[in-house]
Write an enzyme that holds these catalytic residues in place. Structure first.
Site, PDB file in Angstrom:
ATOM      1  N   LYS A 105     -48.630 -19.185   8.724  1.00  0.00           N
ATOM      2  CA  LYS A 105     -50.025 -18.886   9.096  1.00  0.00           C
ATOM      3  C   LYS A 105     -50.973 -19.972   8.565  1.00  0.00           C
ATOM      4  CE  LYS A 105     -49.993 -14.921   6.903  1.00  0.00           C
ATOM      5  NZ  LYS A 105     -48.620 -14.956   6.334  1.00  0.00           N
ATOM      6  N   ARG A 136     -54.278  -6.843   7.533  1.00  0.00           N
ATOM      7  CA  ARG A 136     -52.925  -6.686   7.004  1.00  0.00           C
ATOM      8  C   ARG A 136     -52.511  -5.234   6.912  1.00  0.00           C
ATOM      9  NH1 ARG A 136     -52.197 -11.627   3.768  1.00  0.00           N
ATOM     10  NH2 ARG A 136     -50.157 -11.564   2.813  1.00  0.00           N
ATOM     11  N   ARG A 175     -41.819 -23.968  -0.912  1.00  0.00           N
ATOM     12  CA  ARG A 175     -43.209 -24.382  -0.665  1.00  0.00           C
ATOM     13  C   ARG A 175     -43.838 -25.066  -1.884  1.00  0.00           C
ATOM     14  NH1 ARG A 175     -47.268 -20.092   1.577  1.00  0.00           N
ATOM     15  NH2 ARG A 175     -46.547 -18.943  -0.236  1.00  0.00           N
ATOM     16  N   ARG A 202     -46.828 -21.852  -6.041  1.00  0.00           N
ATOM     17  CA  ARG A 202     -47.745 -20.722  -6.159  1.00  0.00           C
ATOM     18  C   ARG A 202     -47.164 -19.652  -7.082  1.00  0.00           C
ATOM     19  NH1 ARG A 202     -49.984 -18.718  -0.435  1.00  0.00           N
ATOM     20  NH2 ARG A 202     -49.177 -16.715  -1.120  1.00  0.00           N
ATOM     21  N   ARG A 220     -43.386  -8.933  -1.568  1.00  0.00           N
ATOM     22  CA  ARG A 220     -44.348  -9.325  -0.521  1.00  0.00           C
ATOM     23  C   ARG A 220     -43.749  -9.078   0.864  1.00  0.00           C
ATOM     24  NH1 ARG A 220     -45.117 -15.267  -2.031  1.00  0.00           N
ATOM     25  NH2 ARG A 220     -46.404 -15.407  -0.157  1.00  0.00           N
TER      26      ARG A 220
HETATM   27  P1  AP5 Z   1     -47.303 -21.377   5.099  1.00  0.00           P
HETATM   28  O1  AP5 Z   1     -48.060 -21.968   6.237  1.00  0.00           O
HETATM   29  O2  AP5 Z   1     -47.798 -21.602   3.711  1.00  0.00           O
HETATM   30  O3  AP5 Z   1     -47.029 -19.813   5.382  1.00  0.00           O
HETATM   31  P2  AP5 Z   1     -48.006 -18.568   5.316  1.00  0.00           P
HETATM   32  O4  AP5 Z   1     -47.651 -17.678   6.448  1.00  0.00           O
HETATM   33  O5  AP5 Z   1     -49.441 -19.007   5.223  1.00  0.00           O
HETATM   34  O6  AP5 Z   1     -47.484 -17.940   3.966  1.00  0.00           O
HETATM   35  P3  AP5 Z   1     -48.237 -17.288   2.739  1.00  0.00           P
HETATM   36  O7  AP5 Z   1     -47.217 -17.122   1.674  1.00  0.00           O
HETATM   37  O8  AP5 Z   1     -49.484 -18.053   2.383  1.00  0.00           O
HETATM   38  O9  AP5 Z   1     -48.621 -15.917   3.318  1.00  0.00           O
HETATM   39  P4  AP5 Z   1     -48.930 -14.660   2.523  1.00  0.00           P
HETATM   40  O10 AP5 Z   1     -49.353 -13.801   3.626  1.00  0.00           O
HETATM   41  O11 AP5 Z   1     -47.873 -14.118   1.657  1.00  0.00           O
HETATM   42  O12 AP5 Z   1     -49.998 -15.154   1.447  1.00  0.00           O
HETATM   43  P5  AP5 Z   1     -51.566 -14.924   1.311  1.00  0.00           P
HETATM   44  O13 AP5 Z   1     -52.101 -16.076   0.583  1.00  0.00           O
HETATM   45  O14 AP5 Z   1     -52.166 -14.535   2.618  1.00  0.00           O
HETATM   46  O15 AP5 Z   1     -45.785 -21.899   5.231  1.00  0.00           O
HETATM   47  C1  AP5 Z   1     -44.809 -21.507   4.273  1.00  0.00           C
HETATM   48  C2  AP5 Z   1     -43.837 -22.682   4.044  1.00  0.00           C
HETATM   49  O16 AP5 Z   1     -43.072 -22.913   5.228  1.00  0.00           O
HETATM   50  C3  AP5 Z   1     -44.548 -24.015   3.724  1.00  0.00           C
HETATM   51  O17 AP5 Z   1     -43.799 -24.688   2.753  1.00  0.00           O
HETATM   52  C4  AP5 Z   1     -44.548 -24.773   5.054  1.00  0.00           C
HETATM   53  O18 AP5 Z   1     -44.498 -26.167   4.856  1.00  0.00           O
HETATM   54  C5  AP5 Z   1     -43.268 -24.248   5.716  1.00  0.00           C
HETATM   55  N1  AP5 Z   1     -43.384 -24.144   7.178  1.00  0.00           N
HETATM   56  C6  AP5 Z   1     -44.414 -23.647   7.903  1.00  0.00           C
HETATM   57  N2  AP5 Z   1     -44.137 -23.646   9.218  1.00  0.00           N
HETATM   58  C7  AP5 Z   1     -42.864 -24.161   9.327  1.00  0.00           C
HETATM   59  C8  AP5 Z   1     -41.992 -24.396  10.447  1.00  0.00           C
HETATM   60  N3  AP5 Z   1     -42.352 -24.090  11.710  1.00  0.00           N
HETATM   61  N4  AP5 Z   1     -40.752 -24.890  10.176  1.00  0.00           N
HETATM   62  C9  AP5 Z   1     -40.349 -25.171   8.893  1.00  0.00           C
HETATM   63  N5  AP5 Z   1     -41.150 -24.968   7.806  1.00  0.00           N
HETATM   64  C10 AP5 Z   1     -42.378 -24.462   8.029  1.00  0.00           C
HETATM   65  O19 AP5 Z   1     -51.601 -13.601   0.398  1.00  0.00           O
HETATM   66  C11 AP5 Z   1     -51.264 -13.631  -0.969  1.00  0.00           C
HETATM   67  C12 AP5 Z   1     -51.560 -12.274  -1.601  1.00  0.00           C
HETATM   68  O20 AP5 Z   1     -52.973 -11.987  -1.512  1.00  0.00           O
HETATM   69  C13 AP5 Z   1     -50.894 -11.063  -0.932  1.00  0.00           C
HETATM   70  O21 AP5 Z   1     -49.585 -10.867  -1.413  1.00  0.00           O
HETATM   71  C14 AP5 Z   1     -51.864  -9.933  -1.331  1.00  0.00           C
HETATM   72  O22 AP5 Z   1     -51.653  -9.516  -2.669  1.00  0.00           O
HETATM   73  C15 AP5 Z   1     -53.224 -10.597  -1.267  1.00  0.00           C
HETATM   74  N6  AP5 Z   1     -53.847 -10.470   0.081  1.00  0.00           N
HETATM   75  C16 AP5 Z   1     -54.112 -11.478   0.951  1.00  0.00           C
HETATM   76  N7  AP5 Z   1     -54.680 -10.999   2.072  1.00  0.00           N
HETATM   77  C17 AP5 Z   1     -54.771  -9.648   1.908  1.00  0.00           C
HETATM   78  C18 AP5 Z   1     -55.246  -8.597   2.738  1.00  0.00           C
HETATM   79  N8  AP5 Z   1     -55.743  -8.842   3.972  1.00  0.00           N
HETATM   80  N9  AP5 Z   1     -55.174  -7.327   2.264  1.00  0.00           N
HETATM   81  C19 AP5 Z   1     -54.679  -7.071   1.033  1.00  0.00           C
HETATM   82  N10 AP5 Z   1     -54.206  -8.016   0.191  1.00  0.00           N
HETATM   83  C20 AP5 Z   1     -54.250  -9.312   0.633  1.00  0.00           C
END
Ligand code: AP5
Length: 232
Positions: free
Chosen positions: A22, A97, A143, A176, A187
């Protein structure tokens, strides 16, 4: 792409499990269409780092890999969406989410004014980036993120030119806090339990575009651009 088309993109919602890509795709969409990426994870991490009241409440929940409460997250998103740069459109990365957050977003979009509202484009384009469980584990453990600007790398798939150094701005690459294996599992469980139904919610309304996120990142980007532009 013509500037008028750029301005009519409107809201885009990116759904997908942790590690689906994402953040990677949100940055590319933002760069192409000139609209801001709103990552609730980044906003929460920023609050944790600054030690705000929200950050203090969110810190332990995030460290366990659980979701922060709907009320706190919706209030944070509301404040951000009311900023001027969101008027032509925005990309929500990691929100909604839960079904409650999705319902809140629909109500908010209906009652708030955006530049493209009159053109009937207030309903977001919802993109689900779908990736296998084992691939997600590899992506999250590999990552690395740059400290200065959040550029994303992967030691397995998209390594930086020099170890632990960002290609773009030379800053240090870090792991991270929630990319530890025991937290990653929680997660991914939270995604299945609480966020999968959000995809079903949009699917039932015929608003979901699913893309195979297991493909190379450039191919995924191309498919998302095609979908967005077919609706612009
Ligand atoms: P990346 O693009 O970083 O993936 P991502 O989907 O953004 O993953 P996140 O871990 O950031 O998502 P998340 O939802 O857990 O975290 P968030 O910060 O939102 O890609 C991942 C890796 O893969 C990278 O190394 C990249 O290079 C590689 N890659 C990407 N595409 C590729 C491809 N096509 N092929 C090969 N490699 C590839 O949330 C963190 C925490 O915040 C949550 O756990 C929760 O506690 C809280 N939180 C956030 N939003 C909410 C909400 N709306 N409600 C409640 N709690 C929330």
């Amino acid at each position: 792409m013509a500037q008028e088309a750029v301005r009519s993109v409107g809201p885009v919602v990116l759904l997908g499990a942790p590690g689906a890509g994402k953040g990677t795709q949100a940055k590319r969409i933002g760069a192409r269409y000139g609209i801001p990426q709103i990552s609730t994870g980044d906003l929460l991490r920023d609050n944790v780092q600054r030690g705000t009241a929200l950050g203090v409440q969110a810190r332990d929940v995030m460290a366990r890999g659980e979701l922060v409460s709907d009320d706190l997250v919706c209030d944070m998103v509301k404040d951000r969406l009311r900023e001027a740069d969101c008027r032509p459109g925005f990309i929500l990365d990691g929100f909604p989410r839960t079904p409650a957050q999705a319902g809140w977003l629909d109500a908010f979009m209906e009652h708030e004014f955006f530049d493209n509202y009159r053109a009937g484009r207030c309903k977001p384009i919802v993109v689900l980036i779908d990736v296998d469980y084992n691939e997600l584990l590899l992506r999250l453990t590999g990552r690395r993120t740059c400290l200065a600007n959040g550029h994303i790398y992967n030691v397995h798939f998209q390594p930086p030119r020099f170890d632990e150094v960002c290609d773009v701005d030379g800053s240090k690459l870090v792991i991270r806090n929630d990319d530890r294996e025991e937290v990653i599992r929680e997660r991914l469980n939270a995604y299945e339990r609480q966020t999968r139904p959000v995809a079903e919610y949009y699917q039932q309304q015929g608003r979901l575009f699913a893309v195979n996120g297991g493909l190379p990142a450039d191919t995924v980007t191309e498919r998302i651009f095609q979908e967005i532009e077919s609706r612009a």
